[in-house]
Design an enzyme around this catalytic site. Structure first.
Site, PDB file in Angstrom:
ATOM      1  N   ASN A 181      28.760 127.892  32.976  1.00 26.28           N
ATOM      2  CA  ASN A 181      29.055 129.167  32.323  1.00 26.28           C
ATOM      3  C   ASN A 181      28.402 129.311  30.954  1.00 26.28           C
ATOM      4  OD1 ASN A 181      30.955 127.010  31.899  1.00 26.28           O
ATOM      5  ND2 ASN A 181      32.171 128.419  30.679  1.00 26.28           N
ATOM      6  N   CYS A 199      36.277 131.613  26.590  1.00 20.77           N
ATOM      7  CA  CYS A 199      37.607 131.029  26.673  1.00 20.77           C
ATOM      8  C   CYS A 199      37.886 130.073  25.537  1.00 20.77           C
ATOM      9  CB  CYS A 199      37.779 130.300  27.985  1.00 20.77           C
ATOM     10  SG  CYS A 199      37.236 131.295  29.355  1.00 20.77           S
ATOM     11  N   GLN A 234      30.649 131.396  38.291  1.00 20.81           N
ATOM     12  CA  GLN A 234      29.489 132.033  37.663  1.00 20.81           C
ATOM     13  C   GLN A 234      28.388 132.365  38.674  1.00 20.81           C
ATOM     14  OE1 GLN A 234      28.854 132.984  34.479  1.00 20.81           O
ATOM     15  NE2 GLN A 234      30.838 132.338  33.671  1.00 20.81           N
TER      16      GLN A 234
END
Lengths: 388, 383
Positions: free
Chosen positions: A153, A327, A181
């Site tokens: 990612n 995140c 992804q």
């Protein structure tokens, strides 16, 4: 001000056709799919259709092999904890890589800390690649699960999943890949990849948030994760999120139709962006593999400045980017992915991720190439460690 | 044909304003709330406001609310997580025999893992026996999970009294499954001294796939889902921003629209007319005004509930025999069994669940059609 969204690795805008497909399932076909009446039945049928499309997108053989979840994180948790608890009598060793998403890494850590599992975190090379030979060497008698992501990612590196899958198959070890992804952006075929389990998420390919799926190959031993009603063939309790599932199905359909075009377009924008940055800014480093990389991913370390200050400046100019994974953006720690690839803390701190999606245009790439060098020059002029 | 939806305990029709809000957010606020740029900050703001709205209605602090994918996850997360966090203090966990499957199945699972599970019996109205609860409580007890309102028969448990009793035990979590309670009845977890509480959006005219839990400040639970740092690390996963926004909108609206007294008078009309005008019928569970204002469970002797439901569906009336979640399994209701309903009456049971969009005409039409169909079916059965 023209706004440019280049954070498609974090999340993507929902395709208007997806929103349109979801609409009737909010206010017309709103029944509980478990109910006997027609409101329920119609919801059930819609779920079946959506499942067919997602199954087709990933090349699975049976529709029974796909379980809808609330997203990628739940799918990863379900896969890893589910297999761990089903097979712990057989062995307590798991193999993963150092560059996985936190949904995988933290689940592995949990199993180590709380459930007595042993986890091997395979290293990656400077491009972020796992060596399949390392996987082979790490397999032991008590290895019950291998979990390696399909595409990273942060840096976009695409792992040799088919090869690892072959190794896992030969050794008879269950193999999971976090393909959050990858699905909807590059071709994914669970049979070609030899995977037993595969996680995907809707909002990474222009579908809605709050929905994802776990592919479970027929015959894979896995325990339930969520206990309750008998939904999803008794595997994942809870009232199905019908509109979101329909949206995921639609996103899968759209992705299938335009996959090649989307890839081509993204690759050309990506390479334009990469070469443009390399031409215009000095002291930078492209992170991740130059070819084996997600079509929309650009990740560069810009030395002598902080990634976060670049982001703020870009945001003021209307450009949405990130320093790595969304995140972890709240934390001050540098990316575990970049550190695993051998970057120093200092260089890792100066990283910038630009992730392209199907709505980005050449003009937007030009805009970034116009703004970014100025931002970098500006910040470097204030930097005590940069002297041209 | 008229369309009368009386299956609101299974799921509700989202309010138009909720659908508009969800669509607006889907279209315009697509950012990842964890992203630092404007798109992310906009999305984060939506979540913050939603959290505040729901906290306000539960009368708790916003930082005590965490968003989930729904009621089942909420119950799984709080019970498994609560029990795991307190494991070293004891081994006994208590629930009732008429909880939702997302509670009972979790208890079954924990029993397999070695926990000492107590399932409290209930009286014919579905209420737990407080004395029995007291008799099972000891220093080894680490969690008690009781639902606010029962999904099939509408029993309202004496939560305040239970909370009072449980508050004497320090190392014990009191969990409330508030899925059917929220928006329909008072649910103030901190006032009734609960530590954990589950609610769900699609039961209050919000979107499916979203819910929330209350975790009292300072109460620790072990995560069900591991991952990044979303929801203070308690519930990782990219937030379902449109779902959460829709949930908040639905919460705001249901508190304005639900009028308990109005629902009770509709329920009263429904039950009284059926019991008076159709022979061999009974109301299962609590008396009309002692149970939830939106749920009535009625048995029709000599008829299979499923058959009646199908024939009513042809009249545009949507009902169910009981919980939707277990309707796929061929078992009679364990809830009706627990309150002592006879086999025949169990097979002929139907759940009517109301919402604020139902009016007197709907009820009268429904009763007329129920009457016709029951008479017709009974005639066929006699032959």
């Amino acid at each position: 001000m023209t706004k440019v969204y280049m954070d498609n690795g974090a999340t993507t805008p929902v395709d208007p056709k997806v929103i349109e497909a979801m609409q009737p399932y909010f206010s017309e076909v709103y029944g509980n799919p478990s109910s006997f009446h027609s409101f329920g039945r119609e919801g059930r049928n819609a779920i079946t259709e959506a499942r067919d499309k997602v199954v087709e997108l990933i090349g699975a053989d049976y529709t029974k092999e796909l379980i809808f979840t609330s997203g990628g994180t739940e799918a990863d948790n379900y896969a890893i904890k589910g297999v761990a608890s089903a097979l712990e009598a057989k062995g307590k060793h798991i193999i993963t890589s150092a560059v996985e998403h936190h949904a995988v890494l933290h689940t592995c850590k949990y199993l180590e800390k709380r459930r007595g599992f042993e986890v091997t975190y395979l290293p990656v090379d400077e491009d972020g690649l796992v060596n399949p030979e390392d996987v082979k060497d790490a397999i032991r008698e008590d290895t019950i699960l291998i979990t390696i992501m399909m595409a990273n990612n942060e840096v976009g590196t695409i792992q040799p999943i088919a090869q690892i899958g072959e190794i896992a198959k030969e050794a008879g070890v269950t193999f999971h890949t976090d393909a959050v992804q990858a699905v909807g952006t590059i071709p994914v075929d669970v049979n070609e990849l030899n995977v037993d389990l595969l996680s995907l998420s809707g909002h990474k390919f222009n579908g809605p948030k709050g929905v994802g799926a776990l592919y479970i190959r027929k015959g894979t031993r896995i325990n339930k994760f969520m206990h309750g009603g008998a939904q999803e063939r008794n595997r994942r309790a809870t009232t199905e999120n019908v509109p979101a599932i329909v949206g995921l199905g639609k996103a899968a359909e759209i992705a299938m139709e335009g996959l090649e075009q989307k890839q081509e377009k993204l690759v050309s924008l990506r390479d334009k962006l990469i070469s443009g940055i390399e031409e215009r800014i000095d002291h930078i480093k492209l992170n991740g593999h130059r070819e084996k990389r997600l079509p929309g991913n650009v990740n560069v370390s810009i030395k002598y400045i902080e990634g976060e200050s670049i982001l703020m400046k870009l945001d003021l100019a209307g450009i949405a980017a990130s320093s790595g994974s969304a995140c972890t953006s709240g934390s001050l720690d540098p990316s575990h992915v970049l550190l695993s690839m051998g970057l120093t803390h200092e260089v890792a701190h100066g990283s910038l991720r630009l992730t392209l999606g199907k709505y980005n245009t050449k003009a937007e790439v030009d805009r970034v190439l116009e703004v970014l060098p100025k931002v970098v020059a500006d910040l470097r002029s204030m930097s005590p460690i940069y002297n041209g | 044909m008229k369309e009368i939806y009386l299956d609101n305990a299974a799921t509700t029709k989202p309010y138009d304003k909720v659908v508009n809000r969800v669509t607006e957010v889907l279209k315009n606020y697509y950012g990842n709330p964890s992203s630092l740029h404007r798109k992310g900050i906009e999305a984060e703001k939506i979540i913050k406001e939603a959290r505040r709205e729901i906290a306000k209605k539960l009368k708790v602090k916003p930082n005590e609310i965490y968003f989930t994918s729904g009621g089942t996850e909420g119950n799984n997360m709080l019970i498994k997580g609560g029990v795991k966090a307190l494991k070293r203090y004891g081994n006994r966990i208590i629930t009732s025999s008429i909880e939702h499957p997302s509670v009972l199945e979790v208890f079954n699972r924990l029993e397999e893992e070695g926990f000492d599970v107590i399932r409290l019996s209930v009286d014919k109205e579905g209420i737990i026996d407080i004395e029995e609860l007291k008799s099972y409580l000891n220093d080894d007890t680490i969690l008690v999970s009781i639902m606010g309102i029962n999904n099939e028969i509408g029993t309202i448990q004496p939560l305040a009294q239970i909370g009072e009793i449980l508050s004497k035990y320090e190392r014990l979590y009191f969990h409330i499954d508030g899925v059917q309670t929220f928006g329909k009845w008072n649910l103030h977890p901190s006032k009734i001294r609960a530590d954990l509480c589950t609610i769900s959006s699609h039961k209050v005219h919000g979107p499916k796939g979203v819910g929330a839990v209350y975790i009292k400040d300072g109460s620790r639970i072990t995560n069900l889902i591991a991952g990044s740092g979303q929801e203070s690390g308690i519930r990782p996963g990219t937030e379902n921003v449109p779902g959460i926004a829709g949930f908040a909108k639905a919460t705001e609206l249901i508190f304005e629209r639900v009028d308990k007294e109005r629902l009770y008078s509709l329920k009263e009309l429904l039950v009284k007319r059926i019991l008076n005008e159709i022979d061999d019928t009974q109301l299962n569970g609590p008396k009309i005004r002692e149970g939830a204002p939106h749920i009535a469970n009625i048995s029709f002797a000599g008829i299979k509930g499923e058959v009646l439901i199908h024939s009513l569906e042809r009249e545009g009336i949507y009902l169910s025999t009981g919980a939707a979640c277990s309707s796929k399994q061929d078992t009679p209701s364990y809830i009706l069994e627990a309150i002592g309903v006879s086999r025949e009456m169990m097979e002929g049971a139907i759940r009517f669940s109301l919402s604020d969009t139902i009016d007197e005409d709907h009820i009268n039409y429904t009763v007329d059609k129920v009457k016709e169909n029951v008479q017709m079916l009974r005639k066929i059965m006699m032959r």
